[in-house]
Scaffold this motif. Structure first.
Motif, PDB file in Angstrom:
ATOM      1  N   TYR A  80       0.772  -1.043  -0.053  1.00  0.00           N
ATOM      2  CA  TYR A  80       0.061   0.090   0.034  1.00  0.00           C
ATOM      3  C   TYR A  80       0.891   1.265   0.032  1.00  0.00           C
ATOM      4  CZ  TYR A  80      -3.179   3.561   1.363  1.00  0.00           C
ATOM      5  OH  TYR A  80      -3.904   4.763   1.634  1.00  0.00           O
ATOM      6  N   THR A  81       2.081   1.177   0.499  1.00  0.00           N
ATOM      7  CA  THR A  81       2.736   2.423   0.691  1.00  0.00           C
ATOM      8  C   THR A  81       3.836   2.566  -0.232  1.00  0.00           C
ATOM      9  OG1 THR A  81       4.360   1.050   1.955  1.00  0.00           O
ATOM     10  CG2 THR A  81       2.635   2.515   3.153  1.00  0.00           C
ATOM     11  N   THR A  82       3.649   1.783  -1.686  1.00  0.00           N
ATOM     12  CA  THR A  82       4.281   1.830  -2.930  1.00  0.00           C
ATOM     13  C   THR A  82       3.474   2.840  -3.714  1.00  0.00           C
ATOM     14  OG1 THR A  82       5.631  -0.155  -2.497  1.00  0.00           O
ATOM     15  CG2 THR A  82       5.569   0.519  -4.599  1.00  0.00           C
ATOM     16  N   THR A  83       4.039   3.622  -4.403  1.00  0.00           N
ATOM     17  CA  THR A  83       3.363   4.488  -5.371  1.00  0.00           C
ATOM     18  C   THR A  83       4.056   4.576  -6.591  1.00  0.00           C
ATOM     19  OG1 THR A  83       2.374   5.814  -3.732  1.00  0.00           O
ATOM     20  CG2 THR A  83       2.579   6.758  -5.919  1.00  0.00           C
ATOM     21  N   MET A  84       3.639   4.588  -7.610  1.00  0.00           N
ATOM     22  CA  MET A  84       4.243   4.463  -9.098  1.00  0.00           C
ATOM     23  C   MET A  84       3.822   5.919  -9.451  1.00  0.00           C
ATOM     24  SD  MET A  84       5.797   1.566  -9.021  1.00  0.00           S
ATOM     25  CE  MET A  84       6.374   1.372 -10.667  1.00  0.00           C
ATOM     26  N   VAL A  85       4.494   6.430 -10.352  1.00  0.00           N
ATOM     27  CA  VAL A  85       4.344   7.731 -10.958  1.00  0.00           C
ATOM     28  C   VAL A  85       5.223   7.886 -12.445  1.00  0.00           C
ATOM     29  CG1 VAL A  85       5.726   9.093  -9.812  1.00  0.00           C
ATOM     30  CG2 VAL A  85       3.751  10.116 -10.977  1.00  0.00           C
ATOM     31  N   ARG A  86       4.543   8.197 -13.663  1.00  0.00           N
ATOM     32  CA  ARG A  86       5.140   8.540 -14.886  1.00  0.00           C
ATOM     33  C   ARG A  86       5.523   9.966 -14.789  1.00  0.00           C
ATOM     34  NH1 ARG A  86       6.103   4.571 -17.505  1.00  0.00           N
ATOM     35  NH2 ARG A  86       6.035   4.954 -20.032  1.00  0.00           N
ATOM     36  N   VAL A  87       6.820  10.208 -14.763  1.00  0.00           N
ATOM     37  CA  VAL A  87       7.467  11.531 -14.781  1.00  0.00           C
ATOM     38  C   VAL A  87       8.752  11.805 -15.409  1.00  0.00           C
ATOM     39  CG1 VAL A  87       7.934  11.642 -12.556  1.00  0.00           C
ATOM     40  CG2 VAL A  87       7.290  13.839 -13.382  1.00  0.00           C
ATOM     41  N   ALA A  88       8.770  13.144 -16.137  1.00  0.00           N
ATOM     42  CA  ALA A  88      10.247  13.201 -16.416  1.00  0.00           C
ATOM     43  C   ALA A  88      11.355  13.376 -15.501  1.00  0.00           C
ATOM     44  CB  ALA A  88      10.256  14.810 -17.090  1.00  0.00           C
ATOM     45  N   GLU A  89      12.469  12.593 -15.538  1.00  0.00           N
ATOM     46  CA  GLU A  89      13.454  12.497 -14.600  1.00  0.00           C
ATOM     47  C   GLU A  89      13.784  14.052 -13.961  1.00  0.00           C
ATOM     48  OE1 GLU A  89      17.508  10.292 -13.551  1.00  0.00           O
ATOM     49  OE2 GLU A  89      16.944  10.652 -15.785  1.00  0.00           O
ATOM     50  N   SER A  90      13.981  14.949 -14.879  1.00  0.00           N
ATOM     51  CA  SER A  90      14.198  16.367 -14.364  1.00  0.00           C
ATOM     52  C   SER A  90      13.136  16.824 -13.517  1.00  0.00           C
ATOM     53  CB  SER A  90      14.491  17.425 -15.362  1.00  0.00           C
ATOM     54  OG  SER A  90      13.558  17.376 -16.288  1.00  0.00           O
ATOM     55  N   PHE A  91      11.867  16.778 -13.671  1.00  0.00           N
ATOM     56  CA  PHE A  91      10.931  17.262 -13.040  1.00  0.00           C
ATOM     57  C   PHE A  91      10.890  16.472 -11.738  1.00  0.00           C
ATOM     58  CE2 PHE A  91       6.552  17.251 -11.479  1.00  0.00           C
ATOM     59  CZ  PHE A  91       6.336  18.668 -11.531  1.00  0.00           C
ATOM     60  N   MET A  92      11.132  15.241 -11.502  1.00  0.00           N
ATOM     61  CA  MET A  92      11.243  14.390 -10.339  1.00  0.00           C
ATOM     62  C   MET A  92      12.296  15.220  -9.545  1.00  0.00           C
ATOM     63  SD  MET A  92      10.017  12.046  -8.152  1.00  0.00           S
ATOM     64  CE  MET A  92       9.614  10.537  -8.290  1.00  0.00           C
ATOM     65  N   ASN A  93      13.467  15.166  -9.999  1.00  0.00           N
ATOM     66  CA  ASN A  93      14.603  15.412  -9.152  1.00  0.00           C
ATOM     67  C   ASN A  93      14.669  17.134  -9.123  1.00  0.00           C
ATOM     68  OD1 ASN A  93      15.713  13.055  -9.531  1.00  0.00           O
ATOM     69  ND2 ASN A  93      16.798  13.255 -11.171  1.00  0.00           N
ATOM     70  N   GLU A  94      14.076  17.815  -9.406  1.00  0.00           N
ATOM     71  CA  GLU A  94      14.299  19.197  -9.279  1.00  0.00           C
ATOM     72  C   GLU A  94      12.963  19.838  -8.762  1.00  0.00           C
ATOM     73  OE1 GLU A  94      14.923  21.147 -13.112  1.00  0.00           O
ATOM     74  OE2 GLU A  94      16.820  20.111 -13.714  1.00  0.00           O
ATOM     75  N   VAL A  95      11.663  19.196  -8.801  1.00  0.00           N
ATOM     76  CA  VAL A  95      10.515  19.721  -8.341  1.00  0.00           C
ATOM     77  C   VAL A  95       9.776  18.753  -7.279  1.00  0.00           C
ATOM     78  CG1 VAL A  95       8.425  20.739  -8.756  1.00  0.00           C
ATOM     79  CG2 VAL A  95      10.304  21.026 -10.302  1.00  0.00           C
ATOM     80  N   LEU A  96       9.344  17.525  -7.808  1.00  0.00           N
ATOM     81  CA  LEU A  96       8.561  16.822  -6.854  1.00  0.00           C
ATOM     82  C   LEU A  96       9.299  16.550  -5.701  1.00  0.00           C
ATOM     83  CD1 LEU A  96       5.783  15.714  -6.982  1.00  0.00           C
ATOM     84  CD2 LEU A  96       6.449  13.632  -8.359  1.00  0.00           C
ATOM     85  N   TRP A  97      10.333  15.716  -5.686  1.00  0.00           N
ATOM     86  CA  TRP A  97      11.134  15.030  -4.800  1.00  0.00           C
ATOM     87  C   TRP A  97      11.566  16.126  -3.910  1.00  0.00           C
ATOM     88  CZ3 TRP A  97      10.111  10.700  -2.722  1.00  0.00           C
ATOM     89  CH2 TRP A  97      10.984  10.101  -1.889  1.00  0.00           C
ATOM     90  N   PRO A  98      12.219  17.321  -4.198  1.00  0.00           N
ATOM     91  CA  PRO A  98      12.675  18.193  -3.160  1.00  0.00           C
ATOM     92  C   PRO A  98      11.373  18.625  -2.259  1.00  0.00           C
ATOM     93  CG  PRO A  98      13.769  18.600  -5.231  1.00  0.00           C
ATOM     94  CD  PRO A  98      12.652  17.482  -5.554  1.00  0.00           C
ATOM     95  N   GLU A  99      10.348  19.163  -3.026  1.00  0.00           N
ATOM     96  CA  GLU A  99       9.195  19.432  -2.429  1.00  0.00           C
ATOM     97  C   GLU A  99       8.578  18.627  -1.482  1.00  0.00           C
ATOM     98  OE1 GLU A  99       5.051  21.867  -3.434  1.00  0.00           O
ATOM     99  OE2 GLU A  99       6.154  21.318  -5.206  1.00  0.00           O
ATOM    100  N   PHE A 100       8.669  17.132  -1.916  1.00  0.00           N
ATOM    101  CA  PHE A 100       8.033  16.146  -1.018  1.00  0.00           C
ATOM    102  C   PHE A 100       8.987  16.020   0.245  1.00  0.00           C
ATOM    103  CE2 PHE A 100       8.821  11.881   0.511  1.00  0.00           C
ATOM    104  CZ  PHE A 100       7.278  11.498   1.181  1.00  0.00           C
ATOM    105  N   GLN A 101      10.302  16.162   0.184  1.00  0.00           N
ATOM    106  CA  GLN A 101      11.176  16.108   1.386  1.00  0.00           C
ATOM    107  C   GLN A 101      10.891  17.213   2.188  1.00  0.00           C
ATOM    108  OE1 GLN A 101      14.927  15.698  -0.893  1.00  0.00           O
ATOM    109  NE2 GLN A 101      15.062  13.430   0.042  1.00  0.00           N
TER     110      GLN A 101
END
Length: 138
Positions: A80-101
């Motif tokens: 249940y705690t695993t999530t899949m998402v299709r996204v550009a690598e740069s978006f994941m590294n520059e926006v989504l993951w830093p904001e999540f952290q």
């Protein structure tokens, strides 16, 4: 300047706006930046597997994905705690993951404070309940 920083500045402008015109301009700027994100997302999406430690982290990550119009999913037999998402690598590294952290650290701090407060109330020791190291009377 990365996308995340641009969005933060635009959101600060929106929050500090004193007129409807300023708010509208900030909102339009945000939509333009998000439109560029969407173009980038569509160009080279990669499937990411995000394993989160608890349901609160997952809910936070899914909420951020929804904020950017990303669809999350999981495959059959995934936790249940695993999530899949299709996204550009740069978006994941520059926006989504830093904001999540950033939000995750705030969430963890908040949960820790509430938990510590609750535990201190549960384990509140009154003077008459303290027992010395001697054996209890029968």
């Amino acid at each position: 300047m990365d996308y995340n920083e641009k969005l933060r500045k635009i959101e600060a402008l929106f929050e500090g706006a004193t007129t409807d015109g300023e708010r509208k301009a900030a909102e339009l700027a945000k939509h333009r930046v998000l439109a560029r994100f969407q173009e980038e997302l569509a160009s080279n999406p990669i499937e990411f597997t995000v394993r989160l430690g608890d349901r609160w982290g997952k809910r936070l990550f899914v909420a951020l994905c929804n904020k950017y119009g990303l669809r999350t999913y999981r495959y059959k037999h995934q936790k249940y705690t695993t999530t899949m998402v299709r996204v550009a690598e740069s978006f994941m590294n520059e926006v989504l993951w830093p904001e999540f952290q950033r939000y995750s650290a705030s969430l963890s701090e908040f949960v820790s404070t509430v938990t510590d407060d609750l535990i201190s109330k549960i384990h509140e020791v009154e003077e008459d309940t303290i027992v010395s190291g001697k054996a209890l009377p029968a």
